[in-house]
Scaffold this active site. Structure first.
Site, PDB file in Angstrom:
ATOM      1  N   ARG A  24     -13.285  -5.594   3.193  1.00  0.00           N
ATOM      2  CA  ARG A  24     -14.186  -6.498   3.798  1.00  0.00           C
ATOM      3  C   ARG A  24     -14.444  -6.545   5.241  1.00  0.00           C
ATOM      4  NH1 ARG A  24     -12.431 -11.215   5.920  1.00  0.00           N
ATOM      5  NH2 ARG A  24     -13.527 -13.280   5.644  1.00  0.00           N
ATOM      6  N   ASP A 136       3.974   3.283  -0.646  1.00  0.00           N
ATOM      7  CA  ASP A 136       5.304   4.232  -0.302  1.00  0.00           C
ATOM      8  C   ASP A 136       5.559   4.017   1.061  1.00  0.00           C
ATOM      9  OD1 ASP A 136       4.885   4.750  -3.030  1.00  0.00           O
ATOM     10  OD2 ASP A 136       3.834   6.652  -2.966  1.00  0.00           O
TER      11      ASP A 136
END
Ligand code: F6P
Length: 374
Positions: A24, A136
């Protein structure tokens, strides 16, 4: 190269909460600056299938609170081949796209580097800027990637719930969390949860040592509970990168406990396992991940508009990074633009990384492991 005028946005690899905030912000920022903004669906796979369309600002107005990625994501093994990348470059040329924002983890940013390899581009104008996004947190040269904060919050919420039932029954829980080969999520959430032990691949321990570590922790907690009239529940957070399947680990721990514990009721020690799995990757992004996604996207798009390429927008002040690989983003004093090749090289072997951040992370894993059971 001159500043980019037609910019594509692509999310790739495992999705991460906050990717939508980045999409966005990148689209709105680029448009406000006069660039034409395109969404590429399904990562590199969609690029190969020409799934490219202009981004309608109305369609992205409210996406920042959604998890996942509205563009979709995929892992594309075939992208390792040069002819496949040639096809991708031809598709970009067809749309006149001269800049790419690649939002993803290690594999995605490696793809970006190869796609924009000057030797393969043969003069085609194409700039790339990466945005680190992976729960991660295994990418070098950024203290955080998009999605990590939300994933940690999800783990903490789940572990708090498990702790309630563990306490009620005086049980031991081994809870496995995602993170691929990296123990960052396991380690940081263990601190936030107040876990008794964290198991992470960076410790490099063999199976027998891990079993012994768990058994010693359970016994230490029981002894402490006896002395201090405290609860006997044990919470252990195991990173998925520790390659022992949790059910096997449970069996080994139970067998060893029954050998080692000589109290009146050894059967009273009960072990349970929970694998949080993909739950950790979903959900609405935290406020921090929405901000992080928006800020890194702002930095990335402005860099493309200024004609910069082969960098990653990083959540780190440049003072923390070697001057040879990082510059301050003119758009945000908390963000840097770091050399993409160096990011990938340091990510390859995180324990051997040369930067201060890599050294700190390696040391922190060791220190925190010892400090957990107090
Ligand atoms: O890289 C993000 C991640 O969620 C890892 O933590 C995990 O090992 C992997 O992706 C799972 O991948 P997939 O969703 O393809 O099974």
């Amino acid at each position: 190269m001159a500043g980019c005028k037609r910019i594509g946005i692509l999310t790739s690899g495992g999705d991460a909460p906050g990717m939508n905030a980045a999409i966005r912000a990148a689209a709105l920022m680029g448009r406000a600056a006069g660039a034409e903004m395109f969404g590429i669906e399904e990562g590199y796979k969609g690029l190969l299938k020409d799934q490219i369309a202009p981004i309608d600002p109305a369609a992205i107005a409210h996406i920042l609170r959604e998890g996942g990625t509205i563009l979709g994501s995929a892992r594309s093994k075939e992208f390792h081949e040069v002819p496949v990348r040639d096809r991708a470059r031809a598709t970009l040329a067809k749309h006149g796209i001269d800049g790419l924002v690649i939002i993803g983890g290690n594999g995605s940013l490696t793809g970006a580097m190869k796609l924009a390899d000057p030797a393969e581009l043969k003069g085609q104008p194409l700039n790339v800027i990466g945005i680190p996004a992976s729960i991660d947190n295994d990418l070098a040269l950024t203290s955080l990637s998009i999605g990590v904060d939300t994933a940690m919050n999800t783990i903490v919420e789940a572990c708090d719930k498990i702790a309630d039932t563990a306490t009620a029954h005086d049980r031991t829980f081994i809870i496995e969390v995602m993170g691929r080969h990296c123990g960052f999520l396991a380690m940081t959430s263990a601190i936030a949860v107040g876990a008794d032990l964290a198991l992470f691949p960076e410790a490099g321990k063999p199976e027998a040592a891990i079993v012994e570590q768990i058994v010693d922790t359970v016994i230490a907690v029981r002894n402490r509970a006896h002395r201090q009239h405290r609860g006997r529940r044990v919470i252990i957070i195991k990173a998925e990168g520790v390659a022992i399947p949790v059910e096997r680990l449970k069996d080994l721990v139970d067998a060893r406990l029954s050998e080692k514990v000589c109290d009146s009721d050894p059967s009273g020690i009960e072990t349970r396992v929970t694998v949080l799995g993909h739950v950790v990757r979903g959900g609405r992004p935290s406020a921090f991940d929405r901000l992080l996604g928006s800020r890194l996207a702002n930095v990335a798009v402005r860099a493309l508009l200024a004609g910069t390429s082969h960098k990653m927008a990083a959540w780190m002040a440049p003072a923390e990074l070697p001057a040879s690989v990082a510059t301050l983003s003119p758009a945000d004093p908390y963000c840097s633009l770091v050399d993409l090749r160096t990011v990938l090289a340091e990510t390859e072997n995180p324990q051997q990384g040369q930067t201060a951040l890599a050294h700190w992370r390696a040391g922190a894993f060791e220190e925190i492991e010892e400090a957990l059971l107090l």
